[in-house]
Design an enzyme around this catalytic site. Structure first.
Site, PDB file in Angstrom:
ATOM      1  N   CYS A   1      17.356  14.226 -10.230  1.00  0.00           N
ATOM      2  CA  CYS A   1      18.353  13.922  -9.232  1.00  0.00           C
ATOM      3  C   CYS A   1      17.834  12.865  -8.399  1.00  0.00           C
ATOM      4  O   CYS A   1      18.985  12.728  -7.577  1.00  0.00           O
ATOM      5  CB  CYS A   1      18.765  15.561  -8.581  1.00  0.00           C
TER       6      CYS A   1
ATOM      7  N   HIS B   1       6.047  -0.600  -2.568  1.00  0.00           N
ATOM      8  CA  HIS B   1       5.450   0.071  -3.783  1.00  0.00           C
ATOM      9  C   HIS B   1       5.424   1.714  -3.655  1.00  0.00           C
ATOM     10  O   HIS B   1       4.846   2.481  -4.383  1.00  0.00           O
ATOM     11  CB  HIS B   1       4.006  -0.072  -4.489  1.00  0.00           C
TER      12      HIS B   1
ATOM     13  N   ALA C   1     -10.000  -8.145   7.602  1.00  0.00           N
ATOM     14  CA  ALA C   1      -8.877  -7.829   8.459  1.00  0.00           C
ATOM     15  C   ALA C   1      -9.138  -7.085   9.835  1.00  0.00           C
ATOM     16  O   ALA C   1      -8.514  -7.419  10.651  1.00  0.00           O
ATOM     17  CB  ALA C   1      -7.779  -7.132   7.621  1.00  0.00           C
TER      18      ALA C   1
ATOM     19  N   CYS D   1      17.226  20.947  -7.326  1.00  0.00           N
ATOM     20  CA  CYS D   1      17.898  20.841  -8.754  1.00  0.00           C
ATOM     21  C   CYS D   1      17.029  21.582  -9.678  1.00  0.00           C
ATOM     22  O   CYS D   1      17.324  21.503 -11.054  1.00  0.00           O
ATOM     23  CB  CYS D   1      18.322  19.518  -9.141  1.00  0.00           C
TER      24      CYS D   1
ATOM     25  N   ASN E   1       0.681  -1.279  -0.012  1.00  0.00           N
ATOM     26  CA  ASN E   1      -0.055  -0.043  -0.203  1.00  0.00           C
ATOM     27  C   ASN E   1       0.909   1.315   0.143  1.00  0.00           C
ATOM     28  O   ASN E   1       1.856   1.349   0.545  1.00  0.00           O
ATOM     29  CB  ASN E   1      -1.011  -0.082   1.256  1.00  0.00           C
TER      30      ASN E   1
ATOM     31  N   GLY F   1      -5.215  -9.146   3.098  1.00  0.00           N
ATOM     32  CA  GLY F   1      -5.799  -8.035   2.289  1.00  0.00           C
ATOM     33  C   GLY F   1      -5.197  -7.956   0.912  1.00  0.00           C
ATOM     34  O   GLY F   1      -5.127  -6.804   0.476  1.00  0.00           O
ATOM     35  N   THR F   2      -4.561  -8.910   0.274  1.00  0.00           N
ATOM     36  CA  THR F   2      -3.973  -8.845  -0.949  1.00  0.00           C
ATOM     37  C   THR F   2      -4.530  -9.834  -1.903  1.00  0.00           C
ATOM     38  O   THR F   2      -4.688 -11.170  -1.364  1.00  0.00           O
ATOM     39  CB  THR F   2      -2.416  -9.004  -0.985  1.00  0.00           C
TER      40      THR F   2
END
Ligand code: OAD
Length: 227
Positions: free
Chosen positions: A113, A102, A215, A134, A85, A171-172
């Protein structure tokens, strides 16, 4: 502990898949709008999509699943949390050293940069944001389709999986690699694999226990029982 979008579902963060739905924005599947190619071809549109997502996230608070996971870091001698997440809700619940596989939607990264900045501290009307170091253009500091995971974070997650005794996968949909490979690596190392998800996934058959449900309900129950 490996978490995915489902752990934040009860906080109001939309999942990508599940319940027969997949995410679409402006008619584009999220694999298209959230892709490395879009950063090259249409960076302003990528920002529009992530500004929209951050708008949704700004109303979301951690739920009892995040809170239980944050408590578990002090309950076990050694505990690692890796998440797919980008919402920052684990940290908001008090989790420390979250391995964000992620990236994080609240951070920008300079295309020139590589410098990183907190978006909460940058004016929201300049898109793409400009790097203070930069002057380069910045992009969301998240992993998009077609991109590698941040190397140091990935190596840490893979190392911990290889030394894991007990692995919770929460939860995936367990289909987006390389993150989805972590539970298999843990199982290979001899870990007991527990899946918490209302729906079966491709990982379910490899699990030692599957707990079907939300969950935010199941994790606090495990905590109460001292399981
Ligand atoms: P998905 O949206 O693919 O899957 C969400 C999972 O959560 C599904 O299996 C649901 O059944 C489950 N779920 C829904 N509500 C739940 C609840 N209350 N409690 C527990 N589980 C619940 O999300 P991810 O697997 O995280 O990557 O997706 C993986 C990656 O795909 C994301 O990180 C994102 C996306 O492409 C990138 O953007 C790189």
């Amino acid at each position: 502990m490996l978490t995915g979008a489902g752990v934040s579902a009860e906080s109001g963060v939309p999942t990508f898949r599940g319940g027969g739905r997949t995410a679409v924005w402006k008619g584009m599947p999220f694999e298209v709008i959230s892709s490395a190619g879009m950063v090259r071809s249409n960076l302003p549109e990528v920002w529009e999509w992530f500004d929209y997502r951050r708008g949704v996230l700004s109303t979301c608070r951690p739920n009892p699943a995040h809170e239980t996971i944050a408590r578990w870091q002090d309950r076990f001698d050694s505990f690692t949390l890796a998440t797919q997440n980008i919402d920052g809700l684990h940290a908001a619940a008090g989790s420390r050293e979250v391995l964000e596989l992620h990236g994080n939607a609240w951070r920008a990264r300079c295309l020139k940069c590589g410098g990183r900045e907190e978006l909460r501290e940058k004016p929201s009307d300049v898109r793409p944001p400009v790097c203070v170091a930069c002057g380069g253009q910045m992009r969301p500091d998240v992993v998009l389709f077609g991109e590698m995971l941040p190397e140091r974070v990935w190596i840490s997650a893979a190392e911990r999986a290889a030394r894991c005794d007990l692995c919770f996968v929460v939860g995936t949909s367990a289909i987006v690699y390389p993150a989805a490979g972590l539970p298999y690596a843990a199982a290979e190392a001899g870990a007991f694999l527990v899946e918490i998800n209302p729906e079966p996934t491709p990982l379910s058959e490899a699990c030692d226990a599957t707990l079907r449900g939300a969950a935010g309900e199941i994790l606090p129950l495990l905590d109460e029982e001292g399981a």
